[in-house]
Design an enzyme around this catalytic site. Sequence first.
Site, PDB file in Angstrom:
ATOM      1  N   CYS A  96       0.939  -1.200  -0.028  1.00 29.12           N
ATOM      2  CA  CYS A  96      -0.094  -0.088  -0.076  1.00 29.12           C
ATOM      3  C   CYS A  96       0.924   1.265   0.038  1.00 29.12           C
ATOM      4  O   CYS A  96       1.827   1.293   0.547  1.00 29.12           O
ATOM      5  CB  CYS A  96      -0.780   0.123   1.247  1.00 29.12           C
ATOM      6  SG  CYS A  96      -2.009  -1.117   1.491  1.00 29.12           S
ATOM      7  N   CYS A 169      -3.351  -9.191   6.490  1.00 29.77           N
ATOM      8  CA  CYS A 169      -3.488  -7.898   5.587  1.00 29.77           C
ATOM      9  C   CYS A 169      -4.871  -7.563   5.637  1.00 29.77           C
ATOM     10  O   CYS A 169      -5.801  -8.548   5.050  1.00 29.77           O
ATOM     11  CB  CYS A 169      -2.944  -8.370   4.110  1.00 29.77           C
ATOM     12  SG  CYS A 169      -3.252  -7.105   2.946  1.00 29.77           S
ATOM     13  N   TYR A 322      -7.272  -8.151 -25.534  1.00 27.47           N
ATOM     14  CA  TYR A 322      -6.608  -8.346 -24.379  1.00 27.47           C
ATOM     15  C   TYR A 322      -7.674  -8.952 -23.264  1.00 27.47           C
ATOM     16  O   TYR A 322      -8.107  -8.236 -22.218  1.00 27.47           O
ATOM     17  CB  TYR A 322      -5.991  -7.226 -23.637  1.00 27.47           C
ATOM     18  CG  TYR A 322      -5.145  -6.468 -24.713  1.00 27.47           C
ATOM     19  CD1 TYR A 322      -3.664  -6.733 -24.543  1.00 27.47           C
ATOM     20  CD2 TYR A 322      -5.628  -5.601 -25.451  1.00 27.47           C
ATOM     21  CE1 TYR A 322      -2.950  -6.097 -25.416  1.00 27.47           C
ATOM     22  CE2 TYR A 322      -4.663  -4.829 -26.244  1.00 27.47           C
ATOM     23  CZ  TYR A 322      -3.424  -5.290 -26.257  1.00 27.47           C
ATOM     24  OH  TYR A 322      -2.626  -4.375 -27.158  1.00 27.47           O
ATOM     25  N   ASP A 391      -8.302  -3.586 -23.425  1.00 21.73           N
ATOM     26  CA  ASP A 391      -8.004  -3.725 -21.821  1.00 21.73           C
ATOM     27  C   ASP A 391      -6.652  -4.253 -21.725  1.00 21.73           C
ATOM     28  O   ASP A 391      -6.508  -5.347 -21.132  1.00 21.73           O
ATOM     29  CB  ASP A 391      -8.967  -4.538 -21.001  1.00 21.73           C
ATOM     30  CG  ASP A 391      -8.693  -4.480 -19.489  1.00 21.73           C
ATOM     31  OD1 ASP A 391      -7.968  -3.722 -19.095  1.00 21.73           O
ATOM     32  OD2 ASP A 391      -9.555  -5.131 -18.766  1.00 21.73           O
ATOM     33  N   CYS A 418      -5.012   0.082 -16.707  1.00 25.34           N
ATOM     34  CA  CYS A 418      -4.847   0.204 -15.231  1.00 25.34           C
ATOM     35  C   CYS A 418      -3.558   0.872 -15.159  1.00 25.34           C
ATOM     36  O   CYS A 418      -2.870   1.013 -13.878  1.00 25.34           O
ATOM     37  CB  CYS A 418      -4.584  -1.422 -14.825  1.00 25.34           C
ATOM     38  SG  CYS A 418      -3.263  -2.202 -15.668  1.00 25.34           S
TER      39      CYS A 418
HETATM   40  N1  SAH Z   1     -10.284  -7.881 -20.238  1.00 26.34           N
HETATM   41  C1  SAH Z   1      -9.615  -8.779 -19.161  1.00 26.34           C
HETATM   42  C2  SAH Z   1      -8.235  -8.972 -18.870  1.00 26.34           C
HETATM   43  C3  SAH Z   1      -7.291  -7.621 -18.924  1.00 26.34           C
HETATM   44  S1  SAH Z   1      -5.935  -7.669 -18.334  1.00 26.34           S
HETATM   45  C4  SAH Z   1     -10.341  -8.598 -17.580  1.00 26.34           C
HETATM   46  O1  SAH Z   1     -11.270  -7.749 -17.669  1.00 26.34           O
HETATM   47  O2  SAH Z   1     -10.312  -9.729 -16.939  1.00 26.34           O
HETATM   48  C5  SAH Z   1      -4.738  -7.872 -19.690  1.00 26.34           C
HETATM   49  C6  SAH Z   1      -4.910  -9.114 -20.196  1.00 26.34           C
HETATM   50  O3  SAH Z   1      -3.956  -8.911 -21.565  1.00 26.34           O
HETATM   51  C7  SAH Z   1      -4.120 -10.316 -19.437  1.00 26.34           C
HETATM   52  O4  SAH Z   1      -5.003 -11.491 -19.639  1.00 26.34           O
HETATM   53  C8  SAH Z   1      -2.874 -10.584 -20.358  1.00 26.34           C
HETATM   54  O5  SAH Z   1      -2.486 -11.845 -20.307  1.00 26.34           O
HETATM   55  C9  SAH Z   1      -3.220  -9.996 -21.829  1.00 26.34           C
HETATM   56  N2  SAH Z   1      -2.040  -9.945 -22.708  1.00 26.34           N
HETATM   57  C10 SAH Z   1      -1.167  -9.312 -22.361  1.00 26.34           C
HETATM   58  N3  SAH Z   1      -0.168  -9.098 -23.493  1.00 26.34           N
HETATM   59  C11 SAH Z   1      -1.010  -9.388 -24.689  1.00 26.34           C
HETATM   60  C12 SAH Z   1      -1.070  -9.139 -26.190  1.00 26.34           C
HETATM   61  N4  SAH Z   1       0.123  -8.800 -26.446  1.00 26.34           N
HETATM   62  N5  SAH Z   1      -1.934  -9.620 -26.643  1.00 26.34           N
HETATM   63  C13 SAH Z   1      -3.079 -10.331 -26.117  1.00 26.34           C
HETATM   64  N6  SAH Z   1      -3.238 -10.195 -24.954  1.00 26.34           N
HETATM   65  C14 SAH Z   1      -2.351  -9.892 -24.005  1.00 26.34           C
END
Ligand code: SAH
Length: 487
Positions: A96, A169, A322, A391, A418
Site C-alpha cells: 500500500c 493483510c 486483451y 483492456d 490500469c
Molecule cells: N479484459 C480482461 C483482462 C485484462 S488484463 C479482464 O477484464 O479480466 C490484460 C490481459 O492482456 C491479460 O489477460 C494478459 O494476459 C493479456 N495480454 C498481455 N499482452 C497481450 C498481448 N500482446 N496480446 C493479447 N493479450 C495480451
Amino acid sequence: MYNGVKKQEGLIDITTPILNKEYILNITSQGTGGEGVARVDGYTLFVHGAISGDVVRAKVTKLNKSYGFAKLAEIIEPSPNRCEPLCPAFCDCGGCQLMHMTYESQCEFKRQTVKDALLRIGGIDCEVDFVPCDKPTHYRNKMVFPFSEKGEWGFYKGGSHDVIPLKDCPLGDSLNAKVLNFVRDFCKREHIFFYNEKTHKGILRRVFTRVSAENSEMMVVISVNADSLPHSDKLTAGLSAISPRITSIILNVNKKRTNLVLGEKNITLYGKETLTDTLLGLSYEISPHSFFQINHTQTEKLYTKALEYAELDKTKTVFDLYCGIGTISLSAAKLAKNVIGVEIVPPAIENAKKNARDNNIENAEFYCAAAEDITPELIEKGIKPDTVILDPPRKGSDERTLSAIVSAKPERIVYVSCNPATLARDLKFLAENGYKTDKATAFDMFPHTSHVEVVCSLSKKPQSWADFYKNRTLDQIMEDNYDGDWE
Ligand code: SAH
C-alpha cells in the site's frame, strides 16, 4: 528561501538542495506513486511517506539534474488529509502507498492523477468521473504471499525482495492468515526448507490464494522449487480441515530462477482445478494462471460503464482485445451481434471458450494470439469491428494494434486501462488518427494503493473537408460534384 516555511535553527537555506542536508519542505503535491513532492526554486524533491499539505523535515539522499529524493525525518505540520494507517506494517510493506491518507483524499488524488496524465501526456482535456469503492478493506480476491528463508510470510518491502513479515493483510480475505500460518507450520514440522532467491535453494516459494465472491470458495496455490512436495497428503488433509471454503489446493512447480509468481505446471492436490466466480450474472471458471479482476464489486461497476460507453446493439460486431478469460467479451456478447476475443495466455483462452459454452453464449469466438499480430490479420481478412474494447496490461497497447484498429474505422473504441500514463500515450496516438476521447471514468479498484483503473469512451471524429478531399482521386471529386444532366 525556505520554500515558504519559517526557518528552524540548524537547518539550511534552500535554493539548490545539497546532498545529506536537512530541509524544511512544504509538500505541495504528490507523484503518481503517492510520494510527496516539494518544489524548490524550480527543483523537485520527492519525499516518500509525505503527502500533499504536510510540512516536513527531510534529508536529501539523492540528487539528479532537476530533481532529487529526500528521506522523511519529521512531520512538522500534518496535512488535513492525513490519518492513522490501519495496518501496522504500512510504510515498510510495499503493498500500500496511500494508507496514511483519508479515503476521500485518496480518491481525489487518483482522480487528479488520471486527469493530469490525460492532459500532460495525451493532450486530452476531458472530465474525469470517479467511482469510489464502497468497501475499501477486504476487497482483494487474490493475494500472493512470499516467504522469507526463516519461514515468515508477508509482502515485499517497496522496491526490494526483502519480505516484511505480516500477521494479516486488511485488504485480503479473513481466511488468508490461517492458511499461511498452517503452511508455514507444516513446512517447519516436515523440515521443508523455505526458498532463498539469492541461492536458488529451498522448496517453498510462495502461497497464492484466490476467493470467489459468489459463494466465497477459496483456491490455495502453493508454489515450490521442486517437482513434488514431500508429505503433501498431510498438507492437504490439514489445509482442507481449516475451512469448508477451501475447495481447491494446487501445487505449482516453479523451478526457474525467475520473479514470475507461477511456473507452468499445476498439480491438483485436492478438489477442483479451477475456481468458479460470477460477474454480471455470468459464471466463470478461473485457473491459477488466468487473469481475473481482483475487486469484484468495482469490476461489475467498471464493466457496466464500459458496456454503456460501447453503445452496443444486435447489429454490432465487437473486438475485445486483451480479453483474459473473456469476462468483458461474454457480457458484451449478450448485447451485440457477435464478439471476437483476443488473448495471449493459452489457459485463459481455454477458460474463455469453456465459459462461453457454460453460459450458453454462441456469438463469441476466441483467438489465442498477440493482439498486435492477430488484429491486423483479422481486419485484412475483412472481419471489421463496429466497436473495439481494449483492456491491455500496464505497458499499454502498441502502434501495430492501434494502427490496425483505426484502419478498420470502428464507430466506437472503449479503452480500459490500469495505467493512466500508457493510456494517455495511446489516446494521443488515437487522437492523431481520428478518434476523440469524449468521456473518462476512473474506478477505485485498489483502495490504499496508488493504482487506479480508467475507462474511456472514444468516437470517430467527423472528417474535415480537407481530409476528405485528400484521399479522393480527381475522378471521384468530379463525380461528387456532378449535379446530373438536368441543367
Ligand atoms: N479484459 C480482461 C483482462 C485484462 S488484463 C479482464 O477484464 O479480466 C490484460 C490481459 O492482456 C491479460 O489477460 C494478459 O494476459 C493479456 N495480454 C498481455 N499482452 C497481450 C498481448 N500482446 N496480446 C493479447 N493479450 C495480451
